[in-house]
Design a protein around this motif. Structure first.
Motif, PDB file in Angstrom:
ATOM      1  N   ASN A   1      82.967  57.717  44.579  1.00  0.00           N
ATOM      2  CA  ASN A   1      82.935  56.639  45.583  1.00  0.00           C
ATOM      3  C   ASN A   1      83.991  55.568  45.304  1.00  0.00           C
ATOM      4  OD1 ASN A   1      80.882  57.808  47.060  1.00  0.00           O
ATOM      5  ND2 ASN A   1      79.235  56.659  46.038  1.00  0.00           N
TER       6      ASN A   1
ATOM      7  N   CYS B   1      87.780  65.783  46.929  1.00  0.00           N
ATOM      8  CA  CYS B   1      87.189  64.672  46.177  1.00  0.00           C
ATOM      9  C   CYS B   1      87.060  65.020  44.687  1.00  0.00           C
ATOM     10  CB  CYS B   1      85.818  64.325  46.743  1.00  0.00           C
ATOM     11  SG  CYS B   1      85.829  63.908  48.498  1.00  0.00           S
TER      12      CYS B   1
ATOM     13  N   ALA C   1      78.754  60.475  41.466  1.00  0.00           N
ATOM     14  CA  ALA C   1      78.887  59.819  42.776  1.00  0.00           C
ATOM     15  C   ALA C   1      79.593  58.476  42.639  1.00  0.00           C
ATOM     16  CB  ALA C   1      77.518  59.637  43.412  1.00  0.00           C
ATOM     17  N   SER C   2      79.280  57.741  41.571  1.00  0.00           N
ATOM     18  CA  SER C   2      79.918  56.450  41.351  1.00  0.00           C
ATOM     19  C   SER C   2      81.421  56.614  41.154  1.00  0.00           C
ATOM     20  CB  SER C   2      79.283  55.766  40.137  1.00  0.00           C
ATOM     21  OG  SER C   2      79.972  54.584  39.813  1.00  0.00           O
TER      22      SER C   2
ATOM     23  N   SER D   1      85.230  58.048  49.851  1.00  0.00           N
ATOM     24  CA  SER D   1      84.581  56.790  49.468  1.00  0.00           C
ATOM     25  C   SER D   1      83.085  56.820  49.740  1.00  0.00           C
ATOM     26  CB  SER D   1      85.224  55.614  50.202  1.00  0.00           C
ATOM     27  OG  SER D   1      85.186  55.830  51.605  1.00  0.00           O
ATOM     28  N   GLY D   2      82.651  57.603  50.721  1.00  0.00           N
ATOM     29  CA  GLY D   2      81.220  57.695  51.001  1.00  0.00           C
ATOM     30  C   GLY D   2      80.647  59.035  50.635  1.00  0.00           C
TER      31      GLY D   2
END
Length: 440
Positions: A87, A121, A83-84, A95-96
């Motif tokens: 993001n 993503c 996730a890091s 980004s979210g």
């Protein structure tokens, strides 16, 4: 358990349907034994086979289209790390991906890519499925292992395109070589304890492979290729190495061919030198770091194309004589290598090695994967983080075998007047051996 450059540790399970759709699982792990799962990718799409590849002989080119890619995390740590990374990407809508502090939900599937919503993503993971753009299926028969049984069984293997050794190149690299083959779930090599475990797995139940004892690095002896190897940039070869542990010297025969069955030899390189004491790798768990010094080399052209190339090279740049002929070996050490073949002497390579035993208790040697761009791992920062196809140890064959394969092809006479090696049948070529070394 596969090792990709990075390093990344994974297992794969791909299912292809008759209507061209496919569903693929890629199971990622924290460890090189594939015991500790990190996350799983679920990939769905469509594959269309096209024409025979004009770059990589024996391969078929294909087009693929991804419909969906989902991810299932197997720990809070995996969720936070992925996730890091996502993001921090600048992709629109990524980004979210997951709010900071989101609690891990076992079994939850999160969408990374959707063709419908045009969301992607996956870049932060270095994910690409370009391996599907180069395909080869091989079928052969394996003798039955039980003493009381006779006959053989069908084995089917799927070769998919190679993954670039540089992380930044992976997203747009189009393969010209292969990864290690995947086994057919129905017609696979026996025994294969991992095959059933991986086949029965899914995104909620990732495969946990049986723990294997880590073997000490024992290089001494002779090691050969198990099949005709295909490298990026259209290289077909077999390899044969002899390691002398008592004085840390080595010899290598690298046989190159013009075809994917290794039936049509083009040239042979014999190289020798010495190597350092190995130390455990700090990057690739289970691997050993060594430095190899190449101090001597000889070249034997095996076809007229190579002969013409060497004869047209600059005098004094590849051996002391300016005349080459097929089947006749020349020493290229006095000219510090061979410019036409990209060989420079003396030369040091920073290597990664690993030894294992297969399911039939045969010793295997893994040597670091060559850089995809054709360069050489000639500095510590270019040391490989993944492996080539394994070599198998020749039990008790070192001296006699090395003398036999060092004889020239093409029916040359040996010292006793006997006819030496002619072009060898493919069954034996699969066991003689060489690797492409680009020393520039």
């Amino acid at each position: 358990c596969e090792v990709r450059p990075g390093p990344e540790f994974l297992t794969r399970s791909y299912l292809f349907y008759s209507n061209r759709l496919f569903k693929a699982y890629q199971f990622y792990y924290w460890d090189p034994s594939c015991n500790d799962p990190s996350y799983t990718l679920v990939i769905k799409g469509k594959l269309r086979l096209r024409q025979a590849s004009w770059i990589t002989r024996g391969a078929t080119e294909a087009d693929y289209h991804l419909h969906k890619v989902g991810i299932v995390f197997h720990s809070q740590k995996a969720m936070q790390e992925v996730a890091s990374s996502i993001n921090q990407t600048s992709s629109v809508g990524c980004s979210g991906f997951l709010p900071p502090g989101r609690t891990w939900a076992p079994g939850a599937l999160y969408e990374l890519l959707s063709a419908k919503s045009e969301r992607d993503c996956t870049a932060a993971l270095g994910f690409a499925m370009h391996e599907l753009s180069l395909v080869r299926v091989e079928k052969h028969y394996q003798p039955l292992l039980q003493p009381q049984q006779s006959g053989s069984q069908l084995v089917e293997e799927l070769y998919l395109g190679d993954v670039h050794t540089e992380w930044t190149e992976r997203l747009h690299y189009r393969p010209t070589g292969y990864q290690r083959p995947m086994q057919s779930a129905v017609h696979h090599v026996h025994p294969c304890p991992a095959c059933g475990i991986i086949y029965r797995a899914d995104e909620h139940h990732p495969p946990i492979l049986p723990a294997r004892a880590q073997l000490p690095m024992q290089l001494s002896g002779s090691w050969v290729s198990t099949h005709c190897e295909v490298r990026p940039a259209v290289l077909f070869l077999t390899r044969y190495f002899i390691f002398h542990g008592h004085n840390h010297t080595w010899e290598g025969y690298y046989y190159h061919y013009s075809d994917p069955l290794c039936k049509q030899p083009t040239f042979t390189i014999y190289a020798s030198g010495h190597y350092t004491q190995g130390i455990p790798s700090s990057k690739v768990r289970g691997g050993t770091e060594l430095a190899f010094k190449v101090t001597q080399a000889r070249v034997t052209p095996m076809d007229q194309v190579t002969v013409m190339m060497l004869n047209s090279s600059e005098p004094g740049s590849c051996g002391l004589t300016s005349f080459w002929s097929a089947g006749v070996e020349q020493d290229i050490t006095p000219t510090n290598g061979c410019l036409a073949l990209g060989i420079k002497l003396p030369h040091t390579e920073y290597e990664l090695f690993k030894t294992e035993q297969d399911t039939r208790d045969r010793s295997l040697l893994y040597i670091g994967e060559r850089p995809t761009d054709g360069s050489s791992p000639d500095s510590p920062d270019k040391r490989p983080t993944s492996y080539q196809a394994p070599l198998i140890q020749c039990a008790g064959a070192s001296e006699e075998f090395s003398n036999y394969v060092s004889l020239k092809y093409l029916g040359k006479k040996d010292a006793n007047g006997n006819e030496a090696l002619k072009p060898l049948p493919v069954a034996f070529l699969l066991f003689i051996a060489l690797l492409f070394l680009r020393w520039d």
